[in-house]
Scaffold this active site. Structure first.
Site, PDB file in Angstrom:
ATOM      1  CG  ASN A  10      19.046   7.426 -18.824  1.00 31.37           C
ATOM      2  OD1 ASN A  10      18.135   7.755 -18.271  1.00 31.37           O
ATOM      3  ND2 ASN A  10      19.604   8.080 -19.482  1.00 31.37           N
ATOM      4  CE  LYS A  12      18.754   6.614 -22.850  1.00 33.24           C
ATOM      5  NZ  LYS A  12      19.480   6.710 -24.041  1.00 33.24           N
ATOM      6  CG  HIS A  95      21.672  11.887 -21.516  1.00 29.25           C
ATOM      7  ND1 HIS A  95      21.249  11.759 -23.043  1.00 29.25           N
ATOM      8  CD2 HIS A  95      21.960  10.550 -21.222  1.00 29.25           C
ATOM      9  CE1 HIS A  95      21.270  10.464 -23.250  1.00 29.25           C
ATOM     10  NE2 HIS A  95      21.461   9.549 -22.424  1.00 29.25           N
ATOM     11  CD  GLU A  97      18.457  10.217 -25.057  1.00 30.39           C
ATOM     12  OE1 GLU A  97      17.946  10.023 -24.051  1.00 30.39           O
ATOM     13  OE2 GLU A  97      19.124   9.132 -25.708  1.00 30.39           O
ATOM     14  CD  GLU A 167      25.505   8.213 -22.046  1.00 27.14           C
ATOM     15  OE1 GLU A 167      25.336   6.948 -21.472  1.00 27.14           O
ATOM     16  OE2 GLU A 167      24.748   9.025 -22.197  1.00 27.14           O
ATOM     17  N   GLY A 173      21.764   4.198 -28.354  1.00 23.17           N
ATOM     18  CA  GLY A 173      20.547   3.736 -29.006  1.00 23.17           C
ATOM     19  C   GLY A 173      20.704   3.243 -30.356  1.00 23.17           C
ATOM     20  CB  SER A 212      25.075   0.421 -28.369  1.00 25.01           C
ATOM     21  OG  SER A 212      23.999   1.376 -28.833  1.00 25.01           O
TER      22      SER A 212
HETATM   23  P1  13P Z   1      21.642   2.935 -24.922  1.00 25.09           P
HETATM   24  O1  13P Z   1      22.467   2.137 -24.125  1.00 25.09           O
HETATM   25  O2  13P Z   1      20.226   2.450 -25.088  1.00 25.09           O
HETATM   26  O3  13P Z   1      22.594   3.246 -26.145  1.00 25.09           O
HETATM   27  O4  13P Z   1      21.660   4.337 -24.171  1.00 25.09           O
HETATM   28  C1  13P Z   1      22.785   4.876 -23.541  1.00 25.09           C
HETATM   29  C2  13P Z   1      22.541   6.313 -22.786  1.00 25.09           C
HETATM   30  O5  13P Z   1      21.931   7.184 -23.468  1.00 25.09           O
HETATM   31  C3  13P Z   1      22.557   5.962 -21.382  1.00 25.09           C
HETATM   32  O6  13P Z   1      22.566   7.322 -20.743  1.00 25.09           O
END
Ligand code: 13P
Length: 254
Positions: A10, A12, A95, A97, A167, A173, A212
């Site tokens: 992803n 982002k 997601h 976010e 997740e 992150g 992560s």
């Molecule tokens: P990270 O791998 O940067 O923690 O992000 C995970 C994520 O949100 C994948 O959709």
């Protein structure tokens, strides 16, 4: 039939079109293990270009979000037929976010999942508890509910191909991944939730871990029996790191 692990990147809100092209090119030019499926989810602006680079390769294309109507006066939105037109195979839905910054409710997430299936896209449904929910012992309740709400409206034929990504919000992150054991336990619960609706769906649906994931911890997740791959954020922006995560999953299934 054993479930084929899926490693999805992803990206982002990272990568301009030339940067995305370079990253996708590095992936298609590398030796990917046959036992693992690989997908990348670039930002909307790079989907067409990355799609061109991936043509003829085994790497699949995914989008990071979608709107639920096929077309209309919805300024700024992207519809399922538009993604299908670009030959997207996957679309990330729900997601954390999006839930957090854009206040997407379970109802919105459900609409997006249904709309995706209507165009032949495979949703990667993201679920996961926030830190305060984890700290107050609500992980199981929150995650089960997020899954139940969506699958309640889906026929078994659509639950079986569904991809779910567990997740935990506190792990995204932050550099603070869940342990393999912890992720395996929650993913097992998600599988039981699917099983209450359809036993075949529990056997077939792939459930990934995200939060992560790095080359250093990928093997720990790949060895867990309930975990069918990873949804990778930060480490997917760097070809060698992403490829090392893919390779770790290839090894444990070899
Ligand atoms: P990270 O791998 O940067 O923690 O992000 C995970 C994520 O949100 C994948 O959709």
């Amino acid at each position: 039939m054993p479930r084929v692990p899926l490693i999805a990147g992803n990206w982002k809100m990272y990568k301009t079109v030339p940067e995305a092209r370079d990253l996708a090119t590095a992936l298609v030019n590398s030796d990917l293990p046959a036992a693992v499926e690989v997908a990348v989810c670039p930002p909307f602006t790079a989907l067409a270009e990355v799609g061109r680079v991936l043509t003829g390769s085994a790497v699949r294309l995914g989008a990071q979000d979608v709107f639920w109507e096929p077309q209309g006066a919805y300024t700024g939105e992207i519809s399922p037929p538009m993604l299908a037109d670009l030959r997207c195979h996957y679309v990330i839905v729900g997601h954390s976010e999006r839930r957090q910054h854009f206040e997407e409710s379970d109802e919105v997430v459900t609409r997006k999942v249904r709309a995706s299936f209507s165009q032949g896209l495979v949703p990667i449904l993201c679920v996961g508890e926030r830190l305060e929910e984890r700290d107050t012992g609500q992980t199981e309740r929150v995650v089960t509910r997020q899954v139940e709400i969506v699958i309640a409206v889906l026929p078994p034929e659509q639950i079986r191909p569904l991809v779910i990504a567990y997740e935990p919000v506190w792990a995204i992150g932050t550099g603070r991944a869940a342990t393999g054991q912890e992720a395996n336990r929650v993913i097992g619960l998600i599988r039981e939730t699917l099983g209450r609706k359809d036993a075949e769906a529990a056997a077939q649906a792939r459930i990934l871990y995200g939060g992560s994931v790095t080359p250093a911890n990928a093997a720990e997740f790949s060895q867990q029996p309930e975990i069918d791959g990873a949804l990778v954020g930060g480490a997917s922006l760097d070809a060698p790191k992403f490829l090392a995560i893919v390779a770790a999953h290839g090894k444990s299934r070899a």
